[in-house]
Design a protein around this motif. Structure first.
Motif, PDB file in Angstrom:
ATOM      1  N   LYS A 335      63.489  63.949  20.733  1.00 39.22           N
ATOM      2  CA  LYS A 335      63.714  64.842  20.638  1.00 39.22           C
ATOM      3  C   LYS A 335      65.590  64.764  19.756  1.00 39.22           C
ATOM      4  CE  LYS A 335      66.798  69.149  20.363  1.00 39.22           C
ATOM      5  NZ  LYS A 335      68.307  68.566  19.728  1.00 39.22           N
ATOM      6  N   THR A 336      65.413  63.867  17.916  1.00 37.85           N
ATOM      7  CA  THR A 336      66.122  63.303  17.074  1.00 37.85           C
ATOM      8  C   THR A 336      66.796  63.843  15.754  1.00 37.85           C
ATOM      9  OG1 THR A 336      64.106  61.761  16.298  1.00 37.85           O
ATOM     10  CG2 THR A 336      65.451  60.734  17.843  1.00 37.85           C
ATOM     11  N   ALA A 337      66.807  63.724  14.981  1.00 33.92           N
ATOM     12  CA  ALA A 337      67.659  64.040  14.364  1.00 33.92           C
ATOM     13  C   ALA A 337      66.625  64.317  13.089  1.00 33.92           C
ATOM     14  CB  ALA A 337      68.473  63.643  13.108  1.00 33.92           C
ATOM     15  N   PHE A 338      65.038  64.452  13.231  1.00 30.87           N
ATOM     16  CA  PHE A 338      64.198  64.370  12.265  1.00 30.87           C
ATOM     17  C   PHE A 338      63.211  65.155  12.933  1.00 30.87           C
ATOM     18  CE2 PHE A 338      67.022  61.979   9.906  1.00 30.87           C
ATOM     19  CZ  PHE A 338      67.277  62.244   8.270  1.00 30.87           C
ATOM     20  N   TRP A 430      69.337  58.731  14.389  1.00 28.54           N
ATOM     21  CA  TRP A 430      68.983  59.378  12.683  1.00 28.54           C
ATOM     22  C   TRP A 430      68.064  58.329  12.223  1.00 28.54           C
ATOM     23  CZ3 TRP A 430      71.164  62.172   9.578  1.00 28.54           C
ATOM     24  CH2 TRP A 430      71.199  62.250   7.698  1.00 28.54           C
ATOM     25  N   ASN A 431      67.703  57.073  12.832  1.00 29.84           N
ATOM     26  CA  ASN A 431      66.526  56.276  12.267  1.00 29.84           C
ATOM     27  C   ASN A 431      64.968  56.436  13.386  1.00 29.84           C
ATOM     28  OD1 ASN A 431      67.990  55.846  10.653  1.00 29.84           O
ATOM     29  ND2 ASN A 431      68.076  53.786  11.359  1.00 29.84           N
ATOM     30  N   GLY A 432      65.640  57.424  14.439  1.00 29.45           N
ATOM     31  CA  GLY A 432      63.919  57.733  14.768  1.00 29.45           C
ATOM     32  C   GLY A 432      63.314  56.760  15.865  1.00 29.45           C
ATOM     33  N   SER A 433      64.124  55.476  16.201  1.00 29.42           N
ATOM     34  CA  SER A 433      63.925  54.538  16.746  1.00 29.42           C
ATOM     35  C   SER A 433      63.983  55.155  18.194  1.00 29.42           C
ATOM     36  CB  SER A 433      65.102  53.249  16.973  1.00 29.42           C
ATOM     37  OG  SER A 433      64.512  52.644  15.695  1.00 29.42           O
ATOM     38  N   TYR A 434      62.733  55.439  19.020  1.00 32.24           N
ATOM     39  CA  TYR A 434      62.764  56.251  20.381  1.00 32.24           C
ATOM     40  C   TYR A 434      61.911  55.716  21.329  1.00 32.24           C
ATOM     41  CZ  TYR A 434      60.802  59.661  23.478  1.00 32.24           C
ATOM     42  OH  TYR A 434      60.614  60.319  24.827  1.00 32.24           O
ATOM     43  N   THR A 435      62.467  55.901  22.659  1.00 27.36           N
ATOM     44  CA  THR A 435      62.303  55.548  23.239  1.00 27.36           C
ATOM     45  C   THR A 435      62.273  56.222  24.465  1.00 27.36           C
ATOM     46  OG1 THR A 435      63.922  54.045  23.914  1.00 27.36           O
ATOM     47  CG2 THR A 435      62.260  53.218  22.787  1.00 27.36           C
ATOM     48  N   ARG A 436      61.831  56.449  25.681  1.00 32.27           N
ATOM     49  CA  ARG A 436      61.944  57.938  26.676  1.00 32.27           C
ATOM     50  C   ARG A 436      63.318  57.236  27.058  1.00 32.27           C
ATOM     51  NH1 ARG A 436      59.130  61.636  28.969  1.00 32.27           N
ATOM     52  NH2 ARG A 436      60.267  62.131  31.079  1.00 32.27           N
ATOM     53  N   ALA A 437      63.229  55.595  27.480  1.00 33.81           N
ATOM     54  CA  ALA A 437      64.976  54.872  28.088  1.00 33.81           C
ATOM     55  C   ALA A 437      65.832  55.593  27.157  1.00 33.81           C
ATOM     56  CB  ALA A 437      64.622  53.460  28.324  1.00 33.81           C
ATOM     57  N   MET A 438      65.611  55.640  26.208  1.00 37.72           N
ATOM     58  CA  MET A 438      66.775  55.318  25.123  1.00 37.72           C
ATOM     59  C   MET A 438      66.935  57.055  24.939  1.00 37.72           C
ATOM     60  SD  MET A 438      68.994  54.866  22.936  1.00 37.72           S
ATOM     61  CE  MET A 438      68.492  52.752  22.551  1.00 37.72           C
ATOM     62  N   GLN A 439      66.250  57.951  25.267  1.00 34.83           N
ATOM     63  CA  GLN A 439      66.431  59.697  24.752  1.00 34.83           C
ATOM     64  C   GLN A 439      67.135  59.497  26.288  1.00 34.83           C
ATOM     65  OE1 GLN A 439      65.968  61.899  22.828  1.00 34.83           O
ATOM     66  NE2 GLN A 439      66.617  63.451  23.973  1.00 34.83           N
TER      67      GLN A 439
END
Length: 598
Positions: A335-338, A430-439
């Motif tokens: 769940k990020t900005a976009f 913002w840029n959506g560099s998603y990882t589960r750990a980062m979320q």
């Protein structure tokens, strides 16, 4: 008087106001005024001349460079303040003459205290830099609401029109609420400690007096705003004025806010109009934390070590509650900005509760309380301006001397910028560099990291000796103490409560560029929200605070101590011969008095 999120004004009955000792215009006058120990900051720190007329120890080259490129900043602010005071005084004197027949509702005295800090009646007992923090927090929150609620068009349309990093920072305006929580923790603990010192009452009696003052400070303006915002939203929705936008839940909205329970449900489950009165959740969260503050502060008053243990225990428990909710509700889906991959409505509601709940936000509030404890324990160090041989060296003086040195400042601000601003806000959210750990890390620590930065700024600008406020912290302190920010801080609570009226009252155009259209309209809307907040403050907030002061002797009695002091400390270990319990203000040469000096 307390400003939302933790105000710096002394509470009614907290003691006499100190005389302001603002520096004079000339260097000679400023040097002559130094023995008064008042300083332009109003917090008891000795004045040191910024023009180099008096040698300042431990002055590094970087600090000298900063002062070279920012010449006479403090003097300029003082001169500007004098001019504003003079011109404002003439206008308000005329207004006072015209409004005399209004008696109790005469706005002139309130406007005098709200327009210029030196006329507020609290210049000698306040923290000027914290007014700036409060003003910035309000601006950040309001800009975020205008941006994220698409008041001027879909916010995604601004991508490419403005540097993405600026948009990413604006999207994190929720951290402005964190700034309010930290300020509240610092200043509310300051207020209760002052009550405990001066009032000849039991803990329960001081607790009752504290909550009485909090109630009159917060509740009248809160309930007025809830009624007005709900009625306006209903009218704009073309429904009955008391229908709560056609839901028939008007009295549910009123009752839940009246008992400070508006934060117990997620956005989509709250009664009444959508987004109205949305911002009052934070008032409920803070008030719930106020209820327990006397216990936290009493533990510290009785035994410093126990007080610190309570602070760290509550921070740990609060973070554990966050961890438990994130883990059990599986909120680590993207769940990020976009993007909202895998996020269900139930997960969204659970994240709302993660954001609203007092038990998950208590860690930020406790950072403010910890900052106040450190402010008290650095009192001797601060008042002797850090001169060797005049203060007892402790872990607090060693640690924060390192943290406020220019290398320490680079480490603190650099770590915060990289970890939170760049990695969490920009690269991940913002840029959506998603990882589960980062979320998981974002949901767990985003607001806590911000609270740590705010706590550091508070200690670095108001708790340290003036000679130690150098380099980045010097520029930050001068900016935050600017008299320009004080009027914004003075209406921050009421402006915060009524901001949605400003956003939705008039049809706004859809803009296609950030500069100048979006920034221009946002500035106009923000100023308008301050004007609406000023009306609420003059009509409800300030008069009812006066009512509270008038009723206080009848309701709570008057029981001041002949000689201010704290109750006897608690000693849980084996008592050594001649030892003094580790209470605030206990005996011993190396004891620091961690107590309000209001």
């Amino acid at each position: 008087m307390y400003r939302f999120g933790g105000a710096s004004e002394p509470e009614p009955g907290d003691g006499a106001k100190k005389e302001s000792t603002r520096p004079a215009n000339t260097s000679e006058d400023r040097m002559a005024s130094q023995p008064l120990m008042g300083g332009s900051r109003g917090d008891g720190r000795p004045v040191a001349d910024d023009d180099g007329d008096e040698p300042v120890e431990d002055h590094d080259y970087l600090s000298e460079y900063i002062e070279t490129i920012m010449p006479g900043t403090e003097r300029y602010m003082n001169e500007t303040s004098e001019k504003i005071t003079s011109e404002t005084g003439k206008c308000l004197s005329k207004l006072d003459e015209i409004c005399q027949p209004l008696g109790f509702w005469n706005p002139a005295p309130y406007l005098v205290s709200m327009a210029v800090r030196n006329n507020s009646g609290r210049a000698g007992g306040s923290f000027e830099e914290l007014d700036g923090v409060r003003a910035l927090a309000l601006m950040w929150v309001c800009s975020f609401h205008i941006f994220s609620c698409s008041v001027l068009g879909t916010w995604k349309d601004f991508v490419g029109e403005m540097p993405s990093f600026i948009l990413a920072v604006m999207e994190q305006g929720q951290c402005g609420v964190t700034m309010f929580f930290v300020l509240s923790g610092f200043l509310i603990s300051h207020i209760f400690q002052s009550i405990r010192k001066k009032e000849d009452r039991s803990l329960l009696g001081c607790w009752a007096l504290f909550m009485y003052r909090r109630f009159f400070r917060i509740w009248p303006a809160l309930m007025s705003s809830v009624v007005v915002v709900t009625m306006c939203a209903s009218v704009w929705a073309d429904t009955g004025v008391f229908s709560a936008c056609g839901t028939g839940q008007f009295w549910d909205v009123i009752s839940r806010n009246a008992v400070f329970m508006w934060n117990l449900k997620a956005w989509g489950e709250e009664p009444g109009c959508a987004l109205s009165p949305e911002v009052t959740w934070s008032v409920s969260t803070e008030f719930q934390l106020y209820v327990f503050t006397p216990l936290f502060v009493e533990a510290y008053i009785r035994n410093k070590r126990m007080g610190w243990m309570v602070v760290f225990a509550v921070i740990w428990l609060s973070l554990y509650c966050r961890y438990y909710m994130i883990y059990t509700d599986d909120l680590s889906n993207e769940k990020t900005a976009f993007t909202t991959h895998g996020y269900t409505t139930d997960m969204y509601y659970q994240q709302n509760l993660l954001y609203f709940s007092s038990y998950t936000r208590a860690n930020e509030y406790m950072v403010g309380i910890a900052a106040h404890y450190l402010w008290g324990e650095l009192k001797q160090y601060r008042e002797c301006n850090g001169e060797e041989g005049k203060f007892a060296k402790t872990w607090q003086t060693y640690l924060f001397s390192m943290l406020v040195s220019w290398p320490g400042q680079l480490v603190v601000y650099g770590y915060w910028f990289y970890t939170q601003a760049w990695v969490m806000w920009f690269d991940y959210f913002w840029n959506g560099s998603y990882t589960r750990a980062m979320q998981f890390s974002y949901l767990m620590y985003n607001w806590f990291l911000m609270s740590g930065l705010v706590g550091y700024v508070i200690i670095a600008t108001v708790a340290m000796p003036k000679s130690k406020v150098t380099f980045i912290n010097k520029a930050v302190a001068d900016f935050l103490a600017s008299p320009v920010l004080y009027p914004i801080a003075a209406v921050s609570y009421t402006g915060y409560l009524l901001q949605y009226i400003a956003w939705w009252q008039f049809p706004m155009p859809t803009v296609t560029n950030f500069m100048p259209a979006f920034a221009g309209y946002e500035t106009i809307l923000f100023i308008y929200s301050l004007c609406i907040g000023l009306v609420l403050s003059l009509a409800i907030e300030r008069p009812f605070m006066k009512v509270g002061r008038w009723l206080e002797p009848s309701v709570c009695g008057k029981h001041l101590k002949a000689k201010p002091g704290f109750p006897k400390g608690w000693n849980f270990g084996p008592k050594k011969k001649g030892a003094v319990p580790m209470a605030v203000g206990g005996g011993g040469e190396k004891s620091f008095v961690g107590v309000s000096q209001v």
